[in-house]
Scaffold this motif. Structure first.
Motif, PDB file in Angstrom:
ATOM      1  N   GLN A 177       0.660  -1.306  -0.044  1.00 36.53           N
ATOM      2  CA  GLN A 177       0.215   0.221   0.119  1.00 36.53           C
ATOM      3  C   GLN A 177       0.824   1.257  -0.001  1.00 36.53           C
ATOM      4  OE1 GLN A 177      -3.121   0.347   2.792  1.00 36.53           O
ATOM      5  NE2 GLN A 177      -3.299   2.226   2.817  1.00 36.53           N
ATOM      6  N   GLY A 178       0.498   2.137  -0.775  1.00 31.76           N
ATOM      7  CA  GLY A 178       1.397   3.408  -0.846  1.00 31.76           C
ATOM      8  C   GLY A 178       2.456   3.520  -2.084  1.00 31.76           C
ATOM      9  N   ASP A 179       2.660   2.037  -2.512  1.00 33.44           N
ATOM     10  CA  ASP A 179       3.630   2.233  -3.824  1.00 33.44           C
ATOM     11  C   ASP A 179       2.910   2.752  -4.818  1.00 33.44           C
ATOM     12  OD1 ASP A 179       5.538   1.178  -2.016  1.00 33.44           O
ATOM     13  OD2 ASP A 179       5.342  -1.100  -2.658  1.00 33.44           O
ATOM     14  N   GLU A 180       3.831   3.439  -5.797  1.00 35.27           N
ATOM     15  CA  GLU A 180       3.397   3.980  -6.910  1.00 35.27           C
ATOM     16  C   GLU A 180       3.638   3.060  -7.990  1.00 35.27           C
ATOM     17  OE1 GLU A 180       4.822   8.178  -7.684  1.00 35.27           O
ATOM     18  OE2 GLU A 180       6.086   7.820  -5.993  1.00 35.27           O
ATOM     19  N   ILE A 181       2.416   3.255  -8.894  1.00 33.00           N
ATOM     20  CA  ILE A 181       2.517   2.654 -10.110  1.00 33.00           C
ATOM     21  C   ILE A 181       2.533   3.467 -11.387  1.00 33.00           C
ATOM     22  CG2 ILE A 181       1.002   1.131 -11.585  1.00 33.00           C
ATOM     23  CD1 ILE A 181       1.737  -0.109  -9.145  1.00 33.00           C
ATOM     24  N   LEU A 182       3.226   3.199 -12.427  1.00 32.80           N
ATOM     25  CA  LEU A 182       3.302   3.900 -13.716  1.00 32.80           C
ATOM     26  C   LEU A 182       2.292   3.548 -14.564  1.00 32.80           C
ATOM     27  CD1 LEU A 182       7.441   3.977 -13.931  1.00 32.80           C
ATOM     28  CD2 LEU A 182       5.912   5.577 -12.681  1.00 32.80           C
ATOM     29  N   LEU A 183       1.837   4.638 -15.294  1.00 39.88           N
ATOM     30  CA  LEU A 183       0.927   4.346 -16.405  1.00 39.88           C
ATOM     31  C   LEU A 183       1.487   4.419 -17.771  1.00 39.88           C
ATOM     32  CD1 LEU A 183      -0.886   4.496 -13.919  1.00 39.88           C
ATOM     33  CD2 LEU A 183      -2.847   5.185 -15.264  1.00 39.88           C
ATOM     34  N   ASP A 184       1.620   3.787 -18.745  1.00 36.47           N
ATOM     35  CA  ASP A 184       1.943   3.923 -20.058  1.00 36.47           C
ATOM     36  C   ASP A 184       0.631   4.065 -20.954  1.00 36.47           C
ATOM     37  OD1 ASP A 184       3.198   4.238 -22.568  1.00 36.47           O
ATOM     38  OD2 ASP A 184       4.176   2.198 -22.444  1.00 36.47           O
ATOM     39  N   ILE A 185       0.172   5.240 -21.150  1.00 32.46           N
ATOM     40  CA  ILE A 185      -1.000   5.522 -21.833  1.00 32.46           C
ATOM     41  C   ILE A 185      -0.744   5.531 -23.412  1.00 32.46           C
ATOM     42  CG2 ILE A 185      -3.144   6.934 -22.020  1.00 32.46           C
ATOM     43  CD1 ILE A 185      -2.520   7.698 -19.260  1.00 32.46           C
ATOM     44  N   ASP A 186      -1.546   4.584 -24.235  1.00 29.66           N
ATOM     45  CA  ASP A 186      -1.284   4.786 -25.788  1.00 29.66           C
ATOM     46  C   ASP A 186      -2.519   4.580 -26.295  1.00 29.66           C
ATOM     47  OD1 ASP A 186      -0.625   4.500 -28.157  1.00 29.66           O
ATOM     48  OD2 ASP A 186       0.337   2.487 -28.171  1.00 29.66           O
ATOM     49  N   ASP A 187      -3.303   5.722 -26.610  1.00 25.63           N
ATOM     50  CA  ASP A 187      -4.511   5.637 -27.064  1.00 25.63           C
ATOM     51  C   ASP A 187      -5.527   4.728 -26.131  1.00 25.63           C
ATOM     52  OD1 ASP A 187      -3.815   7.181 -29.327  1.00 25.63           O
ATOM     53  OD2 ASP A 187      -3.438   5.278 -30.712  1.00 25.63           O
ATOM     54  N   ASP A 188      -5.986   3.816 -26.663  1.00 25.12           N
ATOM     55  CA  ASP A 188      -7.042   2.876 -25.748  1.00 25.12           C
ATOM     56  C   ASP A 188      -6.397   2.020 -25.266  1.00 25.12           C
ATOM     57  OD1 ASP A 188      -6.313   1.654 -28.105  1.00 25.12           O
ATOM     58  OD2 ASP A 188      -8.433   1.079 -28.578  1.00 25.12           O
ATOM     59  N   VAL A 189      -5.129   2.033 -24.910  1.00 25.73           N
ATOM     60  CA  VAL A 189      -4.484   0.748 -24.106  1.00 25.73           C
ATOM     61  C   VAL A 189      -3.571   1.323 -23.165  1.00 25.73           C
ATOM     62  CG1 VAL A 189      -2.850  -0.942 -24.107  1.00 25.73           C
ATOM     63  CG2 VAL A 189      -4.325  -0.898 -26.175  1.00 25.73           C
ATOM     64  N   ILE A 190      -3.744   0.834 -21.814  1.00 25.40           N
ATOM     65  CA  ILE A 190      -2.995   1.442 -20.643  1.00 25.40           C
ATOM     66  C   ILE A 190      -1.988   0.270 -20.364  1.00 25.40           C
ATOM     67  CG2 ILE A 190      -2.835   2.214 -18.437  1.00 25.40           C
ATOM     68  CD1 ILE A 190      -5.474   3.877 -19.041  1.00 25.40           C
ATOM     69  N   LYS A 191      -0.792   0.433 -20.187  1.00 24.72           N
ATOM     70  CA  LYS A 191       0.093  -0.499 -19.445  1.00 24.72           C
ATOM     71  C   LYS A 191       0.521  -0.274 -18.091  1.00 24.72           C
ATOM     72  CE  LYS A 191       3.158  -2.112 -22.324  1.00 24.72           C
ATOM     73  NZ  LYS A 191       4.738  -2.418 -22.994  1.00 24.72           N
ATOM     74  N   LEU A 192       0.382  -1.101 -17.321  1.00 26.56           N
ATOM     75  CA  LEU A 192       0.888  -0.599 -15.678  1.00 26.56           C
ATOM     76  C   LEU A 192       2.313  -1.175 -15.292  1.00 26.56           C
ATOM     77  CD1 LEU A 192      -2.520  -1.384 -13.806  1.00 26.56           C
ATOM     78  CD2 LEU A 192      -1.855   0.767 -14.958  1.00 26.56           C
ATOM     79  N   MET A 193       2.936  -0.456 -14.684  1.00 24.14           N
ATOM     80  CA  MET A 193       4.324  -1.109 -14.046  1.00 24.14           C
ATOM     81  C   MET A 193       4.668  -0.339 -12.927  1.00 24.14           C
ATOM     82  SD  MET A 193       6.887   0.478 -17.039  1.00 24.14           S
ATOM     83  CE  MET A 193       5.707   0.387 -18.264  1.00 24.14           C
TER      84      MET A 193
END
Length: 323
Positions: free
Chosen positions: A30-46
């Motif tokens: 809890q509290g860790d950050e997640i990066l969002l790679d947003i590409d049009d209608d697709v989002i990749k989480l890491m």
């Protein structure tokens, strides 16, 4: 594939839950950050702590199937072009001779080095960045091919027959760059498995075909120079090929510009020019006026120029549609 439902929170924001197994696998809390790679209608989480070290692609080979140099060359290059960052070879019978063979093979590819070698273990590591510009590799390959044509023409003009033997080194350089292009393409394709990137993937596959075509053009020029060098009537026929070689170089330069700039009309014009030259060369063979060993490599180059032109047109049309 798992699914999650969107939940409205606070009246204006949406939330989606993440699988607990994924959270545990990546040691998140809890509290860790997640990066969002947003590409049009697709989002990749890491995870934000997802570093370049975690992205290193490794492979471990338990045992070498064979130890002769010809097999090792095919085996190591096949691993290299997969886009692996690190290759660990574990084998109880690795000898200094085997290490030497692998070292010679690694020397012939771009960006791979032996970083550790022992009695039962060899570690190969890639020193090339994954962000390498593939179009830059294709551009360099095209420059080498233009240089090969110019070298052949210069050797003929100054009557330097031995200069034709220097073509082999330039042809080897295109081979090395071709392997690098395939390697980089495989790395990029691995990260393009979402529908939103299919168009870009088709572009990468087109680059793969162009890279192979450039490598084959260099092979044909090498064949031409070897056959010209070996011709018994070299002094009589050599200068007759200067004009056709300059024509080939002009068409090649134009088709590569058309490909790089996605110029549909220019690509079509070069394809017409190449077809006309191909027909002229075929006519000379039918008439028995020229040595087929010298003409066929030039015909092959004409056909490959047309192939690049076709890819350039497809690329230009795809950009028009997506634009």
């Amino acid at each position: 594939m798992e699914s999650r439902k969107l939940q409205l929170i606070g009246g204006s924001s949406f939330m989606v839950s993440l699988p607990k197994s994924w959270i545990k696998k990546n040691n998140l809390d809890q509290g860790d950050e997640i990066l969002l790679d947003i590409d049009d209608d697709v989002i990749k989480l890491m995870p934000k702590k997802y570093t370049e070290e975690h992205r290193v692609v490794k492979a471990v080979v338990g045992k070498l199937p064979k130890y002769d140099e010809s097999f090792l060359r095919r085996f190591i290059i096949a691993l290299y072009i997969q886009g692996l960052d690190e290759i660990v070879i574990q084998d109880k019978v690795i000898s200094p001779k085997v290490v030497g063979r692998i070292s010679r093979i690694v020397h012939d590819v771009i960006g791979m080095e032996i970083i550790d070698a022992g009695e039962d273990r060899i570690v190969l590591r890639s020193l090339t960045t994954t962000e390498f510009d593939i179009e830059g590799v294709l551009k360099r390959m095209s420059q080498i091919i233009s240089g090969i044509i110019e070298s052949i023409v210069d050797s003929i003009r100054i009557d330097d027959r031995e200069g034709l033997k220097e073509i082999a080194k330039l042809e080897e350089d295109t081979d090395r760059l071709y392997m690098l292009a395939v390697r980089l393409e495989n790395r990029i394709i691995r990260d393009m498995m979402s529908p939103s990137k299919w168009s870009e993937m088709r572009n990468i596959l087109g680059m793969r075909i162009v890279a192979k075509t450039l490598e084959e053009i260099a092979d044909s020029l090498f064949d031409f120079s070897e056959n010209l060098y070996s011709a018994e009537n070299y002094d009589e026929i050599a200068k007759e090929y200067v004009e056709v070689l300059l024509n080939v170089e002009d068409m090649f330069s134009k088709v590569m510009l058309a490909y790089m700039d996605s110029e549909i009309e220019k690509a079509n014009d070069v394809m017409e020019m190449s077809h006309e030259l191909e027909e002229e060369l075929l006519a000379k063979i039918r008439e028995g006026a020229e040595d087929p060993l010298l003409i066929y490599p030039l015909i092959d180059i004409c056909r490959k120029i047309k192939s690049i032109g076709e890819i350039a047109i497809n690329r230009g049309v795809r950009e028009l549609i997506n634009g």
